[in-house]
Structures are given as C-alpha cells and as structure tokens.
Design a protein around this motif. Structure first.
Motif, PDB file in Angstrom:
ATOM      1  N   THR A   1      18.286 -18.503 -63.254  1.00 60.40           N
ATOM      2  CA  THR A   1      19.707 -18.295 -63.571  1.00 60.40           C
ATOM      3  C   THR A   1      20.341 -17.331 -62.583  1.00 60.40           C
ATOM      4  O   THR A   1      21.505 -17.491 -62.199  1.00 60.40           O
TER       5      THR A   1
ATOM      6  N   ILE B   1      21.309 -19.232 -59.395  1.00 61.41           N
ATOM      7  CA  ILE B   1      22.485 -20.068 -59.617  1.00 61.41           C
ATOM      8  C   ILE B   1      23.756 -19.213 -59.675  1.00 61.41           C
ATOM      9  O   ILE B   1      24.749 -19.478 -58.980  1.00 61.41           O
ATOM     10  N   ASP B   2      23.713 -18.146 -60.488  1.00 63.79           N
ATOM     11  CA  ASP B   2      24.881 -17.267 -60.607  1.00 63.79           C
ATOM     12  C   ASP B   2      25.259 -16.674 -59.253  1.00 63.79           C
ATOM     13  O   ASP B   2      26.441 -16.597 -58.905  1.00 63.79           O
ATOM     14  N   SER B   3      24.255 -16.244 -58.485  1.00 63.47           N
ATOM     15  CA  SER B   3      24.536 -15.596 -57.208  1.00 63.47           C
ATOM     16  C   SER B   3      25.096 -16.574 -56.184  1.00 63.47           C
ATOM     17  O   SER B   3      25.945 -16.229 -55.365  1.00 63.47           O
TER      18      SER B   3
ATOM     19  N   ASN C   1      26.955 -19.082 -56.857  1.00 60.65           N
ATOM     20  CA  ASN C   1      28.348 -19.339 -57.196  1.00 60.65           C
ATOM     21  C   ASN C   1      29.304 -18.315 -56.600  1.00 60.65           C
ATOM     22  O   ASN C   1      30.451 -18.635 -56.308  1.00 60.65           O
ATOM     23  N   VAL C   2      28.820 -17.085 -56.436  1.00 59.69           N
ATOM     24  CA  VAL C   2      29.709 -16.046 -55.893  1.00 59.69           C
ATOM     25  C   VAL C   2      29.293 -15.586 -54.497  1.00 59.69           C
ATOM     26  O   VAL C   2      29.766 -14.551 -54.014  1.00 59.69           O
ATOM     27  N   ARG C   3      28.398 -16.327 -53.852  1.00 52.06           N
ATOM     28  CA  ARG C   3      27.932 -15.987 -52.500  1.00 52.06           C
ATOM     29  C   ARG C   3      27.424 -14.551 -52.401  1.00 52.06           C
ATOM     30  O   ARG C   3      27.680 -13.859 -51.445  1.00 52.06           O
TER      31      ARG C   3
END
Lengths: 414, 339
Positions: free
Chosen positions: B294, B297-299, B301-303
């Motif tokens: 997770t 994936i989260d990282s 999304n925000v580069r």
C-alpha cells in the motif's frame, strides 16, 4: 540338498490400456538351499518380473494372478499353521496364501533383492550408512517382536518421520544398527567403512555402490537374495569383482541366490542351476551342465550360439531371427511361442507344448525333448508369415483356436 | 566448510544484485514523467522558490553526484526525506516492513500447513475420493483471482456472518510479544500474559482473512507440486529398493519420498515468498493492510520518490535475502549441491 523355494505355475499379469500382458506365465522352478539359480533370457522375457514376484514387489498395474510359492521355513510354518493350515505343507509355507502384512514382514529378513542400477536404487539425499542402518533397524525391531507387524515403527510417529526428512540426527535408526551397517560395509569389501558410511550415494563409484546395495540386502540375514542384473550397469572388470563377492557371500552366509541376467557368461561363472526364460515362460531348466552342454530347446541353443567363443575366433555368431513377442494376451498365438523364430519348427509346434522331462531335473518346453527333428514335418516359414497376413488362413487342420495369431505387432515387424 | 563457501559466494552475488536494484530504482526517477518539485512546491510558487526547493532536494546537481550522494546516504541508512511528510523515508518504510512480512509469512504458513499434507494424501491415495477432492481444490484455488476472493471473504465472513473483522491491523505481532518483555524504570516488569494473549488473538483475528486470501493460490500451487512430486518420487527405483529391504510404507513415504519431493518445493516456496513480499499489493489494498504494498501505491500516486525508492529497495533486498536463505536450505536438503 534341501529345497528352499518351490515355485509352481506362477503367473504374473499386467493389466494395461493396451490389454493384458502375460509377463510371467505358469513358471515353475525350484531354488535349492545354499545354491545359485541363474535365470536367463532376453529383455522382456519376464525374468525381472519373476524376481519381483518372488518377494511380492510387483507394482500396479501388475498382479500375481495364480501359482504357489512354497518357502521352506519351519518356524514360519509353525506360526502360520494354527491360523491357516491350508498354507502349510510340512516345513513349507505357501507365501501366496499369507496375508499381505505377513508377506511384507518377510522382505529383508527372508528375502532380499538387489537391482540393476545402484545409483538410482539408493535415496540420493540420505547417507549410505543410514540407508543400510534402516534395513538393519527394521529387522532388529521386527525380531524383538516377531508376531507384530506394527513393531517396526513403534515409538516412531509421523512427526518424527517428517523431522527425519529435514534434520541431520535421525531418530529411526539406533547406534546398534549403525554399527551393523559399518560392519556390513566392511564385509562387502568397502575400505574405511566407518567413513564411507557417512557419505552420500553420489560420492560412491558404481561398483562401490553395488557393494553397498549388497550390504543393505544382507542386513536382515536373508535366506534368499534375488539379484536382478546386478552387474549390467558396471564396467567389465568391476562385474567380475561383484560376481566373486556374491559367490563368496552366498557360500559363507549359506544363502540361496536367484541371479537374473541376460548375460550367459555371468550364469556360467556362478550358477548351479539355470532357468531359461522366453516370452514369460521357462523354456528350459536344469543344472548348469544340462543346459549349457546339452541344450534341448532351440532357443537355448540359439542363445548359446550368439555368444562368441574364444577358441573359434573365425566363426560367425548366429543371431536368432525375429523379435520377442510383445506378450499382450490377445496377440499371443496358441502355439509354441518360439515357433515363429524357430529353425526347427514342426507341425507339432502348432499346439502349446507342455514341459517335457529330458533327464532327471532337466526339463524343456519343446517337443524336441521327445522326438527328433524331421524335415517332413517342418513348417515352412511362409506359414507364419501368411498367418500374420490372414489369421484364419493359417488354421488349416492343425489347431482350431489360433484364429488370433494375426497381430498388429507382428504385421508391423515385417 | 563447503556450505560456508557456498553461502559466501551467494552473499557476494546478493550484494551485486542489491546494488543493481538500487541503481535501477535510482534511475527510475529520471525516466518517469513528473517533476517532484511540482508536487512539493505550492501551486503558486515562484520560479525562485522552485529553484530553491530543487536545490534543497539536491535535484540541481549532476546525475552522477546525485547517484553517489544517494548511495553514500543508503550506506548510512539514509533514504532521504519524504517529499510530502517531511520525515525520514527510512523510518516510514521500515515501519511498514513488519506488516508485510507478517502477511507473507502467514500466507506461506497457511500454504505449507494445508498444501503439503493434502498433496501427500492425494499422491498416496491416487484415484480415490481424497485425491479427486484435493485436485479439484487446487484447480479452483489456482483459478480464483485473489481480489475477488478477498472481497467475497469479507462479504460472507465479515459482513454477513460477522465472524472476522473486515480490515486493518490494530496490533502487530512484535508489539504483542512486547507485552512479555515490559521494562519499567530500567527494570524488567512482570510479564503481562493476559495482554499478550489478547494481543495475539486480535492479531490472529485480523490476519486470518488476508492470509487465506493471499495464500490460496499458493496453497493450490504447492498442493499440485507436492502431489506430482510425490507420485514421481514413489515411482523411483530407490522406493522399490526400500520396500525390498522391508521398510514400512509410512517410513518410505514420509522419510524417503517426501524429503526428495520437498527439495524442489523449497525453491518454489522461497521464490513465492519473495513475490508475496512485493506482490501483496492487491490483498493489502482490499484489507487496508498497512504494508509495503500500500505504501508503494500511495507514494506512486503523489510521486514521493524517496518513499518509492526506499520501499522498492527494501523489497528487493528482502527478495535477495530470502533467495540466499532458500539456496542454503536447498543445499542442506540436497547434499548433491554442496559436495
């Protein structure tokens, strides 16, 4: 000499998708105590299956379908007599009438077997010593309580077996059985047995490993050792050593050996008696001298004729024409199985021959034991050839029931 | 000793692989569109502020300088700072490791505990009902996508029957065991066994569904491998030889045949465990499991590059370590490798 084993009309069949295969058919022979019986034949003649049948190791889809295997063991006879009197005859016990558990308990103790390829007959990931110690241990546990067939795994549960697969200090074998393993390795002529016992099979040479397999087979002090092509996978020089070892052990340990081989030289070197097998049948049997010096069956003669003779260097070897039949029941002709390849086939050969007695103890499944070959009765080769083209055409008058001789296999061979 | 040399060789290879992973992960940033400054800077930032931010992040340096700086930093355990959260990337990444490892190991344990006995039963009772059952189970298990399985398990077992929690990981295994070694004022305090058992129960409660979801495919795969491996081993000449010397069938099956069956399975287990560590992304997402998957994936999304890089390096290193361990285990189980 007393008999150790009397085999009567033993048949072993394989039930495959191609049909029923009669690998061993009505085979009879006797193994004398403390002697070597050589079983010789081509590949596919049923000799290995005969050996496996003796120690009840025929695997599915194979099955022993009929016959008796009388084993001379007074102790066993006494033990069995109460429950199953029909399985006992004097000191003899019919192994086929014992329970499966009882037969299993005889493996390793009464009968042992060694196989052709020592490298694949040892577990590659367990030390050689451990594997021999297992064989000794199982007998040690069994002899502590001969009546129980469960004693062999007593105090050794599933969890321990699983751990034994993974952990180095194994819990099944004991100090005692390990010592026995080292002693056996020494007995079969392996140098530094204590160190070699710690090694894995791949660290052994083929010859050394075959010695180790013999040691393993001897762990339970068996009455009978079945040796299935024990020298075939070895170098010629090593072959002789292994045969000498077997002969020596057989003599000192007073055990009997059934030596299965396709190599007539091996037979001549160590066997006392010989059974010649062809297409699942014993076609000739007798003492070594009977069979080698005075063969009756044309197949035996053919086998002997295909071996080079050092005294006759210029002579051509004579191969036996044709191929071994495929043993599928539906394809087997209702005549002498060898007739198609036989140089002396006569009209008599178009019926199934019984076993004729040539002289005392020398038997052959061939009419030539009774009568001379005569050109007048000879069956022309075309007869068999024609028979394969058209099964019914071959039937003129001789036998009624050989309508089935036309076989795909025979046709494709032509 | 032979095993020591074997491990040394594997260790050196492992270091090279990790270096390769680090380099690839580092370069990834330069071939991916999106300037990190855009994500860090306020929307109305001036060109000067943007240049200032780039300089602060070291992004104005030549590539090789950034590379050397990055490697030197990593060797000191420094993965940089998260662009978004401002805290040390290494702290964030490492905090996620236990959840992922727990899940991967639990899934593997589920697989081993179910698959190996099932495979053995299946192989030793060929063409009997037990075998057909096991074969059907493995076929279904292999064909079931785990996002669907996860959602179904939640719907049925959590929502409808209310047996298991739907998601989250309120406590980690490590924190649970911490109840047993509590320290107060520098002295060992009495063990809080009650809290430990409560914690363990809660943990098991929450990890059960994710572990089953993640482990089902794996279980099915290992069942098949065990079955076919056992069938093959039981047909080997050494099994016939073992029967000839009078060994009981149970000993032949479990001590002889199973051990040789396990040799190739250990390799698959290891490789699969590595995959589970990096590839539990879907399961982690379905169950809101706070693992590395997770986080990646989260990282992405925000580069948040330091977090992406850090996570990937940790996953890669874990993969390499597991493989070395598996090689060692393989060598141990299979004496032919070492000798």
């Amino acid at each position: 000499m007393t008999d150790l084993l009397r085999v009567r009309d033993l048949s072993t069949r394989f039930f495959t998708e191609e049909g029923q295969i009669n690998a061993v058919e009505n085979v009879s022979f006797t193994v004398e105590a403390g002697s070597v019986l050589g079983v010789v034949g081509e590949s596919g003649s049923g000799k290995s299956v005969t050996g496996l049948s003796l120690i009840d190791l025929v695997e599915s889809p194979g099955k022993i379908t009929s016959g008796e295997i009388w084993y001379n063991n007074a102790d066993l006879a006494e033990r069995v007599e109460g429950d199953r009197p029909e399985a006992v005859d004097g000191d003899f016990v019919d192994l086929r009438r014992l329970s499966e558990a009882e037969r299993r308990s005889l493996r390793g103790s009464a009968f042992s077997m060694i196989f052709q390829d020592p490298m694949s007959s040892f577990n590659p990931s367990i030390t050689v010593g451990e594997q021999i110690a297992e064989a000794a241990e199982v007998q040690r546990r069994a002899s502590a309580n001969p009546r129980s067939t469960r004693s062999r795994t007593q105090g050794y549960g599933l969890g321990q077996m699983l751990l034994d697969g993974v952990l180095p200090n194994r819990s099944y074998t004991s100090e005692e059985s390990w010592d026995r393993a080292v002693e056996l390795l020494e007995r079969v002529g392996i140098p530094d047995p204590a160190e070699r016992a710690e090694e894995y099979p791949h660290q052994f040479s083929g010859g050394m490993l075959q010695r180790a397999m013999i040691a393993q087979a001897l762990a339970g002090d068996p009455d009978l050792l079945v040796a299935d092509e024990p020298t075939t996978a070895l170098d010629v020089t090593i072959q002789a050593q292994i045969l000498d070892l077997l002969a020596d052990l057989q003599e000192t340990m007073e055990m009997s050996v059934v030596l299965i081989t396709h190599n007539l030289g091996v037979i001549a070197r160590v066997a006392d008696r010989v059974s010649v097998m062809y297409a699942g049948e014993v076609v000739e049997r007798g003492t070594l001298r009977d069979v080698f010096d005075d063969p009756v069956h044309p197949y035996t003669k053919g086998l002997l004729g295909s071996v080079p003779d050092i005294d006759q260097p210029g002579e051509r070897l004579e191969p036996i024409a044709g191929n071994v039949p495929d043993l599928v029941d539906a394809n087997m002709p209702d005549r002498c199985y060898f007739a198609d390849r036989c140089p002396k086939a006569m009209t008599d050969c178009l019926t199934r021959p019984p076993e004729y007695e040539v002289s005392d103890g020398h038997r052959a499944r061939c009419v030539l034991a009774e009568r001379e070959y005569s050109e007048a009765d000879a069956v022309p080769d075309e007869r068999f050839a024609r028979a394969t083209d058209d099964g019914t055409a071959a039937n003129d008058g001789s036998t009624a029931a050989d309508g089935s001789i036309a076989s795909d296999a025979e046709v494709s061979d032509d | 000793m032979a095993l020591g040399r074997f491990l040394l060789k594997r260790g050196i290879q492992g270091v090279l692989v990790v270096w390769g992973v680090v380099t690839a992960v580092f370069l990834l940033r330069f071939i991916t569109p999106g300037d990190p400054v855009t994500f860090v800077a306020p929307l109305d930032a001036s060109a000067e502020l943007r240049a200032q931010i780039a300089a602060d992040l070291g992004l104005d340096q030549p590539l090789y300088v950034q590379y050397v700086d990055y490697i030197v930093g990593l060797l000191q355990g420094d993965m940089g700072y998260s662009y978004l959260r401002g805290t040390e990337a290494s702290t964030i990444v490492l905090a996620r490791v236990p959840a992922t490892v727990e899940l991967a190991v639990a899934a593997t344990v589920v697989a081993i505990v179910i698959a190996i006995p099932l495979g053995v039963i299946s192989a030793t009772r060929r063409r009997e009902p037990a075998d057909y059952g096991a074969t059907l189970f493995s076929l279904v298990g292999i064909s079931t996508p785990n996002f669907w399985l996860g959602i179904m398990l939640i719907l049925v077992l959590s929502v409808q029957l209310d047996i298991f929690p739907t998601s989250r990981r309120p406590i980690g295994l490590f924190e649970t065991f911490a109840f047993l070694v509590t320290v107060e004022n520098g002295l060992a305090a009495p063990m809080d066994v009650g809290a430990f058992l409560d914690g363990l129960w809660t943990w098991l409660w929450h990890i059960a569904l994710p572990a089953v979801t993640l482990g089902t495919y794996f279980t099915a795969l290992v069942t098949r491998l065990t079955r076919s491996g056992m069938i093959e081993e039981l047909g080997q000449p050494y099994v016939r030889a073992a029967r000839a010397k009078g060994l009981p069938e149970s000993l032949i099956q479990y001590k002889h045949a199973l051990q040789n069956t396990l040799i190739p399975i250990v390799t698959v287990l290891g490789l699969q465990l590595g995959t589970l560590i990096g590839g539990a992304v879907i399961t982690e997402a379905v169950f809101s499991w706070p693992g590395l998957g997770t986080l990646v994936i989260d990282s992405i999304n925000v580069r948040d590059w330091p977090l992406i890089q850090g996570s990937l390096i940790v996953i890669g290193t874990g993969f390499v370590l597991i493989n070395i361990f598996v090689d060692a285990l393989y060598a141990y189980l299979n004496p032919r490798v070492v000798h």
